[in-house]
Design an enzyme around this catalytic site. Structure first.
Site, PDB file in Angstrom:
ATOM      1  N   HIS A   1       0.865  -1.190   0.000  1.00 32.93           N
ATOM      2  CA  HIS A   1       0.000   0.000   0.000  1.00 32.93           C
ATOM      3  C   HIS A   1       0.897   1.235   0.000  1.00 32.93           C
ATOM      4  O   HIS A   1       2.144   1.110  -0.006  1.00 32.93           O
ATOM      5  CB  HIS A   1      -0.949  -0.033   1.197  1.00 32.93           C
ATOM      6  CG  HIS A   1      -0.271  -0.300   2.503  1.00 32.93           C
ATOM      7  ND1 HIS A   1       0.620   0.585   3.075  1.00 32.93           N
ATOM      8  CD2 HIS A   1      -0.310  -1.362   3.339  1.00 32.93           C
ATOM      9  CE1 HIS A   1       1.069   0.089   4.213  1.00 32.93           C
ATOM     10  NE2 HIS A   1       0.540  -1.107   4.393  1.00 32.93           N
TER      11      HIS A   1
ATOM     12  N   HIS B   1       3.977   1.341   2.362  1.00 27.93           N
ATOM     13  CA  HIS B   1       5.183   0.655   1.872  1.00 27.93           C
ATOM     14  C   HIS B   1       5.860   1.498   0.789  1.00 27.93           C
ATOM     15  O   HIS B   1       7.086   1.652   0.774  1.00 27.93           O
ATOM     16  CB  HIS B   1       4.820  -0.695   1.232  1.00 27.93           C
ATOM     17  CG  HIS B   1       4.221  -1.700   2.172  1.00 27.93           C
ATOM     18  ND1 HIS B   1       2.928  -2.158   2.055  1.00 27.93           N
ATOM     19  CD2 HIS B   1       4.752  -2.360   3.241  1.00 27.93           C
ATOM     20  CE1 HIS B   1       2.686  -3.062   2.994  1.00 27.93           C
ATOM     21  NE2 HIS B   1       3.772  -3.202   3.732  1.00 27.93           N
TER      22      HIS B   1
ATOM     23  N   GLN C   1       6.973 -15.225  12.582  1.00 29.10           N
ATOM     24  CA  GLN C   1       6.592 -14.075  13.415  1.00 29.10           C
ATOM     25  C   GLN C   1       5.096 -14.038  13.701  1.00 29.10           C
ATOM     26  O   GLN C   1       4.606 -13.114  14.336  1.00 29.10           O
ATOM     27  CB  GLN C   1       7.058 -12.763  12.794  1.00 29.10           C
ATOM     28  CG  GLN C   1       6.316 -12.318  11.548  1.00 29.10           C
ATOM     29  CD  GLN C   1       6.956 -11.085  10.939  1.00 29.10           C
ATOM     30  OE1 GLN C   1       8.072 -11.130  10.433  1.00 29.10           O
ATOM     31  NE2 GLN C   1       6.264  -9.966  11.006  1.00 29.10           N
TER      32      GLN C   1
ATOM     33  N   LYS D   1       4.960   3.101  12.010  1.00 27.15           N
ATOM     34  CA  LYS D   1       3.694   2.472  12.394  1.00 27.15           C
ATOM     35  C   LYS D   1       3.990   1.278  13.301  1.00 27.15           C
ATOM     36  O   LYS D   1       3.261   1.005  14.242  1.00 27.15           O
ATOM     37  CB  LYS D   1       2.937   2.016  11.155  1.00 27.15           C
ATOM     38  CG  LYS D   1       1.573   1.564  11.503  1.00 27.15           C
ATOM     39  CD  LYS D   1       0.978   0.684  10.463  1.00 27.15           C
ATOM     40  CE  LYS D   1       0.073  -0.271  11.159  1.00 27.15           C
ATOM     41  NZ  LYS D   1       0.442  -1.640  10.932  1.00 27.15           N
TER      42      LYS D   1
HETATM   43  P1  AMP Z   1       4.817  -5.134   6.623  1.00 27.17           P
HETATM   44  O1  AMP Z   1       4.610  -5.502   5.189  1.00 27.17           O
HETATM   45  O2  AMP Z   1       3.547  -4.907   7.373  1.00 27.17           O
HETATM   46  O3  AMP Z   1       5.762  -6.071   7.332  1.00 27.17           O
HETATM   47  O4  AMP Z   1       5.545  -3.725   6.613  1.00 27.17           O
HETATM   48  C1  AMP Z   1       6.746  -3.525   5.919  1.00 27.17           C
HETATM   49  C2  AMP Z   1       7.304  -2.171   6.297  1.00 27.17           C
HETATM   50  O5  AMP Z   1       6.376  -1.149   5.950  1.00 27.17           O
HETATM   51  C3  AMP Z   1       7.539  -2.039   7.815  1.00 27.17           C
HETATM   52  O6  AMP Z   1       8.729  -1.329   8.043  1.00 27.17           O
HETATM   53  C4  AMP Z   1       6.327  -1.247   8.253  1.00 27.17           C
HETATM   54  O7  AMP Z   1       6.544  -0.499   9.427  1.00 27.17           O
HETATM   55  C5  AMP Z   1       6.106  -0.336   7.062  1.00 27.17           C
HETATM   56  N1  AMP Z   1       4.734   0.158   7.049  1.00 27.17           N
HETATM   57  C6  AMP Z   1       3.607  -0.581   7.200  1.00 27.17           C
HETATM   58  N2  AMP Z   1       2.512   0.218   7.211  1.00 27.17           N
HETATM   59  C7  AMP Z   1       2.967   1.487   7.069  1.00 27.17           C
HETATM   60  C8  AMP Z   1       2.331   2.763   7.018  1.00 27.17           C
HETATM   61  N3  AMP Z   1       1.015   2.898   7.114  1.00 27.17           N
HETATM   62  N4  AMP Z   1       3.114   3.866   6.870  1.00 27.17           N
HETATM   63  C9  AMP Z   1       4.469   3.743   6.782  1.00 27.17           C
HETATM   64  N5  AMP Z   1       5.127   2.562   6.823  1.00 27.17           N
HETATM   65  C10 AMP Z   1       4.389   1.441   6.966  1.00 27.17           C
END
Ligand code: AMP
Length: 278
Positions: free
Chosen positions: A31, A34, A58, A148
């Site tokens: 999204h 990312h 995890q 986040k």
């Molecule tokens: P994830 O795919 O949920 O493991 O997230 C991958 C990376 O994207 C991690 O460093 C998250 O903290 C970051 N991330 C997830 N959601 C957001 C958001 N809404 N704004 C900024 N970074 C995000």
């Protein structure tokens, strides 16, 4: 964009590239949150590497893992749009050649005893296992992560110390929907109505910040936990902490940098968010 599925091929390519190398690990279902990390990396680095890997170790809740959204074709389109140089797309076997039962145990200390460390036992140890494996594969100069996942950023900072490697961790602000809801891959699992309702999470964080001069944190926490419950949320925690080390605070202390952190479930989907104060 080049796509690698094997570490050896990725390493071979990276070795011939100019630095700095920027890395953004993700679990996919991408999204704008990312993409904002990737865009920042592209501005600051010569080569931008994104990984997509839904890391089984995890997830302390197997059904959360099974229901985790997978939208690979759409992810590849988005990554191409923001001009990502490399996508690393490893298999479970590639990341865990010795199987999922043989995990490294990390000494994360205090951080593993609070908030998501407490409510999701083993979660951060799983995060450390995959992040170390990915960092050793990509060997980046800069690692981009989202605020986040506030606690995760501190855990990874600790991991980098434990690894004694020279990687700069860059934390980036949380991207939100228009209604304030923090963007998250898990939002995909909410019904349309719940996705609207989930804006209450940011509303509560914001209202606590607004009212901090008028009422104690305890009063505000009780009020907003009840508010969320009335609206169908099941809250795991709503806490105030020192933003530097996540030591818990009983009440606001304007001399410190603080952060309010929340984990709450709506329609069985666990959502986390946080808001800095000061
Ligand atoms: P994830 O795919 O949920 O493991 O997230 C991958 C990376 O994207 C991690 O460093 C998250 O903290 C970051 N991330 C997830 N959601 C957001 C958001 N809404 N704004 C900024 N970074 C995000």
């Amino acid at each position: 964009m080049l796509i690698f599925k094997e570490t050896a091929d990725l390493k071979h390519f990276i070795n011939s590239q100019p630095s700095p190398i920027g890395f953004i690990p993700t679990m996919g279902a991408l999204h704008q949150g990312h993409l904002s990390l990737i865009q920042k990396a592209s501005q600051e680095c010569k080569i931008t590497v994104c990984s997509i890997f839904v890391n089984p170790t995890q997830f302390n809740d197997p059904s959360d893992f099974e229901k985790y959204p997978v939208t690979l074709d759409q992810d590849i389109l988005l990554l191409n749009q923001v001009r990502t140089d490399v996508l690393f797309l490893p298999s479970v076997k590639e990341m865990y050649p010795d199987g999922l039962g043989k995990l490294t145990q990390y000494d994360i200390g205090y951080l593993d005893t609070i908030l998501d460390g407490k409510f999701r036992p083993g979660h951060f140890n799983g995060v450390c296992n995959i992040v170390e494996t990915l960092l050793r594969a990509v060997d980046p100069d800069k690692l981009y992560m989202g605020e986040k996942d506030f606690q995760q950023c501190l855990v990874v900072k600790r991991l980098i110390e434990l690894m004694k490697c020279d990687i700069e961790l860059i934390t980036c602000p949380t991207r939100r929907e228009n209604n304030g809801l923090a963007m998250s891959s898990r939002n995909e699992r909410l019904s349309k109505a719940a996705r609207e309702k989930a804006s209450a999470i940011y509303y509560c964080l914001h209202s606590i910040k607004e009212d901090m001069k008028k009422r104690s944190f305890d009063e505000l926490r009780t009020h907003y936990t009840n508010y969320l419950q009335t609206n169908g949320f099941e809250t795991e925690y709503l806490l105030l902490a020192d933003a530097n080390n996540l030591h818990m605070l009983e009440d606001f202390d304007v001399a410190r940098k603080m952060v309010i952190l929340i984990a709450t479930k709506l329609e069985g989907v666990r959502l986390i968010d946080n808001l800095r104060i000061n």
